[in-house]
Motif scaffolding. Structure first.
Motif, short mmCIF file in Angstrom:
data_model
loop_
_atom_site.label_atom_id
_atom_site.label_comp_id
_atom_site.label_asym_id
_atom_site.label_seq_id
_atom_site.Cartn_x
_atom_site.Cartn_y
_atom_site.Cartn_z
N SER A 87 14.61 11.33 -1.03
CA SER A 87 13.57 10.92 -1.97
C SER A 87 14.17 10.66 -3.35
O SER A 87 13.68 9.83 -4.12
N ASN A 88 15.28 11.35 -3.64
CA ASN A 88 15.92 11.14 -4.95
C ASN A 88 16.37 9.70 -5.15
O ASN A 88 16.33 9.18 -6.25
N PHE B 52 14.95 7.09 -4.19
CA PHE B 52 13.83 6.25 -4.61
C PHE B 52 13.37 6.60 -6.00
O PHE B 52 13.06 5.75 -6.81
N ASN B 53 13.34 7.92 -6.24
CA ASN B 53 12.87 8.35 -7.55
C ASN B 53 13.79 7.86 -8.65
O ASN B 53 13.36 7.36 -9.68
N SER B 54 15.10 7.95 -8.36
CA SER B 54 16.05 7.54 -9.39
C SER B 54 15.91 6.05 -9.69
O SER B 54 16.05 5.60 -10.81
N ASN B 55 15.57 5.32 -8.67
CA ASN B 55 15.43 3.89 -8.85
C ASN B 55 14.21 3.52 -9.67
O ASN B 55 14.18 2.51 -10.36
N LYS B 56 13.19 4.38 -9.59
CA LYS B 56 11.94 4.12 -10.32
C LYS B 56 12.15 4.14 -11.83
O LYS B 56 11.51 3.41 -12.57
N ASP B 57 13.04 5.03 -12.20
CA ASP B 57 13.19 5.22 -13.63
C ASP B 57 13.85 4.01 -14.32
O ASP B 57 14.60 3.28 -13.72
N VAL C 60 0.81 -1.22 0.00
CA VAL C 60 0.00 0.00 0.00
C VAL C 60 0.84 1.27 0.00
O VAL C 60 0.35 2.36 -0.19
N SER C 61 2.14 1.14 0.22
CA SER C 61 2.93 2.35 0.31
C SER C 61 4.13 2.28 -0.61
O SER C 61 4.67 1.20 -0.85
N GLU C 62 4.54 3.43 -1.09
CA GLU C 62 5.70 3.44 -1.97
C GLU C 62 6.96 3.81 -1.21
O GLU C 62 8.04 3.88 -1.76
N VAL C 63 6.77 4.13 0.06
CA VAL C 63 7.93 4.48 0.87
C VAL C 63 8.73 3.22 1.16
O VAL C 63 8.16 2.16 1.38
N ASN C 64 10.04 3.37 1.16
CA ASN C 64 10.93 2.25 1.45
C ASN C 64 10.59 0.97 0.68
O ASN C 64 10.27 -0.05 1.26
N PRO C 65 10.62 1.04 -0.61
CA PRO C 65 10.35 -0.19 -1.39
C PRO C 65 11.39 -1.26 -1.07
O PRO C 65 12.54 -0.94 -0.76
#
Lengths: 451, 365
Positions: free
Chosen positions: B357-358, B360-365, B338-343
């Motif tokens: 936050s970067n 996590f964001n960088s990892n998403k890409d 349910v959460s995107e924090v700490n995948p």
């Protein structure tokens, strides 16, 4: 006038010397015991007499003697406890000073009964001159064949040695005494094993008070059953009481334990009342470690019965309203005495005399002394009184030897009976430094002596 | 060999059988846990010790099968032997708890409580005792007693103010060395451990007084103020010592040996006495053959988190599975669904510095 058994001849001129003592009938018990009785018969006789230990605890002496272990080939010892250090008690000193041969006579008979060939008198260091008196008496007895090898041709060998302590109250406790006798630090041992099984140098040992051992002489002379008829109930025989404090005639008195406290305190034959027309406030009836009693509880028990000078009557009512016979140090306090100050000086004594071996006594006695000093100086708080009560209850019963109890009881009794005086020291701090709380209601109803 | 008589004894409602001649304390230690009374002065390996500190007082509510009368006073369990059918109350007796609290207060009365600068802190029996039975506050409002300082030589440091006069060190000197040079001077609350007229304690085995001291009164001068025990790693080691067994515990930090002590069991008693040479002089790792980490009770401050996952120690076992018949804990909700924090696919420990936050964001890409 009560019957005297111990001090009857004490004031015959020259009684300290063997010749006079012998002429007055001395050493008859040795002849009787060694020539006609078996050791077991003497122990039986002492049992029959109902003699109770005169050192303070009042344990039946004959029973104590019958506990002694008799392993093959191991010597046994009798030790006479002359380390009389309890404040207010000086009866043994009187006995040893005036009639030393009585003690030596009692020791020879008791040594025979217990099979002790080396008997010791452990005397407190402060009684330096009495050591000389005793040693002279021993030498005289030896010269006349009552000591040494083959006493009176009966084949019984016995030597008596006088051992001087170094002035420690704790060495009056029997196991500490044994340690000190062995040349060690006078720390009480942890019981069991009891001295009757493993005492001095690991050998069976009996430790008895001076007066107890001297009382063996009249028991043998009279026979146990006749001795038991003197006195009342389980308090048989006569008892030496050393009376001191605010009384007209301080000194050592031999009583037969049937007289009332009132008679003892006010009659001219004994203490002779309180000087300067003062009134009785309180009394410590058995040496400094027994609970103090206010005047109204001293003369009458809580039930309103007359209190007598014997083991049972003095302890009537338990610690709530009674006290103990103890070692017979009768300390009287009149209306001018301050209970807080009195309790403080007792606490100071016990703090100084604690051996420091077990923690409740070592730390607790010092703490109580400091609190009592503060109360006495008018710097105390009312919570200190409750704290004192709590400390004494934590010491009592939790220590190795009875010194912890002895330190706790006077404080407990003083607070129990004289709490308002302690509180007065807190609420009227300045006044307490200059004046006295006085009699208050402690003698309520104010007592009028009849004798 | 003749049959050893077994006595049945009940301590805090737990019944065990022990050989005749066992003390109540030893019987209670066989049961273990809270049933074992604390002992500050008793030491199994020192003959004649015990009975002095009064912390091990217990109530005997039934003397024996033959003589069922209770004992009138609390008794020192370390010096009282069990009888057949004896019933003892330790923690189940309010009288004992009350008395013990009193004893702890007495012991702490004149104790300086200088734990922050005391080398014994962390392995101090008085600390443990006051933690369990003591009060937060003292009712003592007077100056604590002090003593003139005594020098006991280059190895042993004496802090008399911390001493609780258990006499253990006196027994060690009596029973391990051929000439005792220190003892108790004076009497009562001013009695102290000292040598009469300054003397060095220099017997080969005198260093053991440090190990038996339950408080910080006797400490190792070569370790003085060097470190706190809970920062050190205790390691079992041995060497071929000509005078003693050579079996010791090394207290390391990294490769450096900070101090050497004998190995102590769960009651704080040493397994083998060691000599001064092993204790004070052999402070190089190369002097020793390391056997492995020393097991320390996991409730001790020394044990905290030292060996999680390393050799030779037990990671506390997860009990959930065992009590739930092999079932894993049931999750009410998986946070990652349910959460995107700490995948879960990002290993946080690999991120250099605090997570941002970067990352996590960088990892998403």
């Amino acid at each position: 006038m009560g019957r005297k058994l111990l001090l009857e001849k004490a004031h015959v001129p020259g009684i300290r010397s063997y010749e006079v003592y012998r002429r007055e009938g001395g050493y008859a018990s040795v002849e009787k015991a060694l020539k006609t009785m078996s050791p077991e018969a003497i122990v039986e006789e002492v049992k029959k007499s109902g003699l109770r230990g005169r050192g303070g605890a009042g344990f039946p002496a004959g029973l104590k003697w019958s506990f002694i272990a008799k392993p093959e080939g191991v010597p046994r010892h009798l030790v006479c406890n002359a380390d009389e250090s309890e404040p207010g008690t000086f009866k043994d000193r009187y006995l040893m000073e005036f009639i030393p041969h009585l003690l030596i006579e009692g020791l020879i008979v008791s040594s025979y009964a217990l099979g002790s060939h080396a008997t010791y008198i452990y005397i407190r260091g402060e009684y330096a001159w009495i050591t000389d008196i005793l040693e002279q008496a021993i030498n005289e007895a030896k010269a006349n064949g009552f000591l040494g090898k083959n006493i009176l041709g009966t084949g019984f060998d016995c030597e008596i040695y006088v051992h001087r302590g170094a002035g420690a109250y704790i060495c009056g406790e029997e196991t500490a005494l044994i340690e000190s006798l062995e040349g060690k630090r006078g720390n009480p041992r942890i019981k069991p094993p009891f001295p009757a099984i493993k005492g001095a140098w690991g050998r069976p040992t009996v430790v008895n008070n001076v007066e107890t051992l001297a009382s063996v002489v009249p028991i043998i002379n009279l026979g146990g059953e006749e001795y038991a008829t003197i006195g009342v109930g389980k308090s048989t025989g006569t008892k030496l009481i050393s009376a001191c404090g605010n009384i007209n005639k301080p000194g050592v008195y031999e009583i037969d334990m049937t007289i009332s406290v009132e008679e003892f305190l006010y009659s001219d034959e004994y203490c002779g009342g309180i000087p300067n027309g003062k009134k009785l406030k309180a009394c410590i009836p058995g040496g400094s470690s027994v609970p103090i009693l206010p005047a109204n509880l001293l003369l009458k028990t809580a039930k309103g019965e007359t209190r007598y000078m014997n083991y049972e009557s003095l302890s009537d009512g338990g610690f709530a309203s009674g006290s103990m016979m103890g070692s017979g140090g009768f300390i009287v306090l009149d209306e001018d005495q301050c209970i807080v100050r009195n309790t403080y000086s007792l606490a100071r004594f016990y703090r100084h005399e604690s051996c420091g071996q077990c923690s409740p006594c070592r730390e607790g006695t010092g703490w109580m002394e400091k609190l009592l000093y503060r109360l006495e100086k008018g710097e105390g708080k009312s919570s200190d009184i409750d704290l004192l009560w709590d400390i004494q209850s934590k010491i009592e019963g939790n220590t190795i030897c009875p010194l912890g109890d002895a330190a706790a009881w006077p404080v407990a009794a003083a607070i129990r009976h004289f709490r308002d005086e302690f509180e007065w020291h807190v609420t009227h701090a300045a006044e307490a430094q200059t004046s006295n709380f006085g009699l208050a209601h402690y003698a309520d109803p104010i007592h009028v002596p009849t004798v | 060999m003749s049959e050893i008589q077994l006595f049945k004894v009940t301590i805090d409602n737990i019944t065990i059988e022990v050989p005749a001649g066992t003390s109540i304390l030893h019987a209670a230690r066989q049961i273990g846990g809270d049933v074992a009374p604390p002992a500050m002065c008793f030491y199994s390996k020192l003959e004649g010790s015990g009975g002095k500190c009064r912390t091990c007082l217990v109530e005997v509510s039934k003397g024996s099968e033959k003589d069922p009368r209770p004992m009138p006073k609390l008794v020192a369990s370390c010096r009282t032997n069990v009888m057949d059918g004896m019933e003892v109350k330790n923690i189940t007796s309010p009288k004992v708890i009350d008395a013990r609290a009193g004893i702890v207060e007495f012991l702490l009365l004149n104790h300086p409580l200088d734990c922050p600068v005391c080398d014994q802190a962390g392995e101090c029996h008085l600390q443990d005792l006051s933690f369990e039975h003591g009060k937060a506050d003292t009712r003592y409002e007077f100056q604590r007693r002090t003593f003139p300082k005594h020098d006991l030589g280059k190895y042993i440091q004496l802090h008399m103010t911390r001493c609780i006069l258990c006499y253990r060190c006196v027994f060690v000197a009596d029973q391990l060395t051929n000439k005792r040079e220190h003892g108790i001077l004076d009497r009562g609350d001013h009695s102290e451990i000292a040598t009469l007229i300054e003397k060095n304690l220099d017997n080969d085995f005198i260093g053991n007084v440090i190990d038996v001291c339950p408080v910080g009164a006797l400490t190792d001068k070569t370790f003085r103020f060097k470190n706190r025990v809970w920062f050190l790693k205790p390691m079992d080691a041995h060497r071929n010592c000509p005078t003693c067994s050579g079996k010791v515990t090394l207290w390391n930090r990294g490769e450096e040996v900070y101090r050497v002590t004998a190995r102590k069991d769960q009651w704080g008693e040493v397994e083998d006495w060691i000599c001064n040479d092993c204790r004070f002089e052999k402070k190089q790792s190369s002097d020793w053959t390391i056997e492995g980490p020393r097991l320390i009770d996991r409730h001790s401050v020394i044990a905290q988190g030292h060996y999680a996952g390393t050799v030779g120690t037990n990671i506390p076992t997860e009990t959930f599975k065992a009590v739930h018949a092999g079932r894993d804990p049931k999750l009410l909700m998986d946070i990652h669904s349910v959460s995107e924090v700490n995948p879960t696919d990002i290993e946080l420990s690999l991120i250099n510095g605090p997570a941002h936050s970067n990352n996590f964001n960088s990892n998403k890409d």
